[in-house]
Design an enzyme around this catalytic site. Sequence first.
Site, mmCIF file in Angstrom:
data_model
loop_
_atom_site.group_PDB
_atom_site.id
_atom_site.type_symbol
_atom_site.label_atom_id
_atom_site.label_comp_id
_atom_site.label_asym_id
_atom_site.label_seq_id
_atom_site.Cartn_x
_atom_site.Cartn_y
_atom_site.Cartn_z
ATOM 1 N N GLN A 172 1.623 -18.396 7.249
ATOM 2 C CA GLN A 172 2.634 -17.657 6.492
ATOM 3 C C GLN A 172 4.041 -18.142 6.798
ATOM 4 O OE1 GLN A 172 1.635 -15.509 3.936
ATOM 5 N NE2 GLN A 172 -0.159 -16.653 4.625
ATOM 6 N N HIS B 282 5.770 -20.771 4.506
ATOM 7 C CA HIS B 282 6.263 -20.468 3.157
ATOM 8 C C HIS B 282 7.758 -20.714 3.053
ATOM 9 C CE1 HIS B 282 2.932 -19.033 0.768
ATOM 10 N NE2 HIS B 282 2.482 -18.348 1.787
ATOM 11 N N GLU C 255 2.047 -7.030 5.015
ATOM 12 C CA GLU C 255 1.430 -7.585 3.810
ATOM 13 C C GLU C 255 0.017 -8.069 4.127
ATOM 14 O OE1 GLU C 255 2.277 -11.177 0.562
ATOM 15 O OE2 GLU C 255 3.265 -11.198 2.513
ATOM 16 N N HIS C 256 -0.111 -8.918 5.142
ATOM 17 C CA HIS C 256 -1.402 -9.428 5.592
ATOM 18 C C HIS C 256 -1.642 -8.960 7.023
ATOM 19 C CE1 HIS C 256 0.235 -12.616 2.832
ATOM 20 N NE2 HIS C 256 -0.921 -12.393 2.248
ATOM 21 N N ASP D 298 -5.833 -16.083 0.483
ATOM 22 C CA ASP D 298 -4.803 -16.634 -0.394
ATOM 23 C C ASP D 298 -5.399 -17.406 -1.562
ATOM 24 O OD1 ASP D 298 -2.555 -15.657 0.824
ATOM 25 O OD2 ASP D 298 -2.153 -17.448 2.007
ATOM 26 N N HIS E 272 7.820 27.484 -26.719
ATOM 27 C CA HIS E 272 6.575 27.034 -26.099
ATOM 28 C C HIS E 272 5.549 28.166 -26.120
ATOM 29 C CE1 HIS E 272 8.826 23.610 -24.581
ATOM 30 N NE2 HIS E 272 7.736 23.114 -23.987
#
Length: 436
Positions: free
Chosen positions: A261, A264, A329-330, A363, A422
């Site tokens: 990761q 990235h 996230e992971h 992934d 109503h």
Amino acid sequence: MIKRLVAADTASFWRQIDEAVAFEAVADPVVVERVDNILSAIRRDGDTALLQFTRQFDQNDIQSVGELEVSAAEIAEAKQAVDAELLAAIDQAAKRIEAFHHCQKSESWIIHDEFGSALGQRVTPIDRAGLYVPGGQAAYPSSVLMNAVPAKVAGVGELIMVTPAMNGKINPLVLVAADLAGVDRIFKVGGAQAVAALAYGTESVPKVDKIVGPGNVYVAAAKKALFGRVGLDMIAGPSEILVYTDGQTPADWIALDLFSQAEHDADAQAVLLAPSQAVLDEVAEAIERLLPERPRKDIIKESLLNRALFIEVATEQLAAQVINHIAPEHLELSIANAAKFSERVRHAGAIFMGRYTAEALGDYCAGPNHVLPTSQTARFSSPLGVYDFEKRSSIIECSLEGAQALAKIAGPLARAEGLHAHAASAEARLAIESAD
């Protein structure tokens, strides 16, 4: 020199965690102003502005808007350019992703209450979705599959893809993946201008109902600004991984998983939890030894120095608290009792259980979606899936008996709220006698 903490259930520790994981990608007022100007221009001038921004930002010196759309000939050429082994890998990944997402399809349903009234839910796909795929020097066919396949499984009527084409070319892998996944039209545009074109529509680019897919800070800012005008998947932040190891997994494996990761970009975050400083030291040594071999070593190094975090956690209970607070996230559970421990995890985008389950498998080809909530939004968000391309309509059909029974409940409630029309509407059927 990766930052280290020792976990403790104290206010100062949780404050340090919050400071370490905080990230606001689109807070820069200069970025926001630039994006607002781009959105306004696209909304006002359509294709004219789109052509201008494509020339300016995408290094794509096109002469007419007709050149923006990818042709069938370009897709055919891309198929010829891709190695057979890669074609097979994309195909196998697509099939696994499709099989997984078919399990997510929602069904319409109807129940009947004691009065014979029908109450239910009708599920329908959205008509048209837009898919943003990052471009530039990188190629992300996996992002195409992860965003397009669930849309097609959901039954989306038309899928429009946009991606920047540096010097007029899109990576062949991206085009092949788009064709395989069933993307209907592809446009060579990127950045905030591409998001705006999908949201507002231009003479060439169709207006869509929802936009999905990750992008840079300008794409994120454009999506945030357009929330409400068009549906969105999420505002994605930098990639994150949190690995919890018990010290029994090889340190080299852990280091490589963190690299996966960190490579990235410089803002990506890698977090490691371990039961002792000795285990953290082993992984740190493996990082020092393995990093020089990595092709993207400069990016990895900057990411680790900027945002990586090593945390000593003395107990599983405290480890679970840290994980749920960070809401990664992971999440890799590289521990002996991964399945059992996972029951304690309430907040994570995806959970990878056991020593053999590298996050990188998710992934590309495991099956579940790799578009996941970042920046602690896993506390209230979910991975991208078929359900993101579906809508639900409530169904109510009252029998006379049911309408009269409900009117006796709705009427008093409406009058209590001061909404007398109503009440009158609800009670209008009370005077009717049943045909029975």
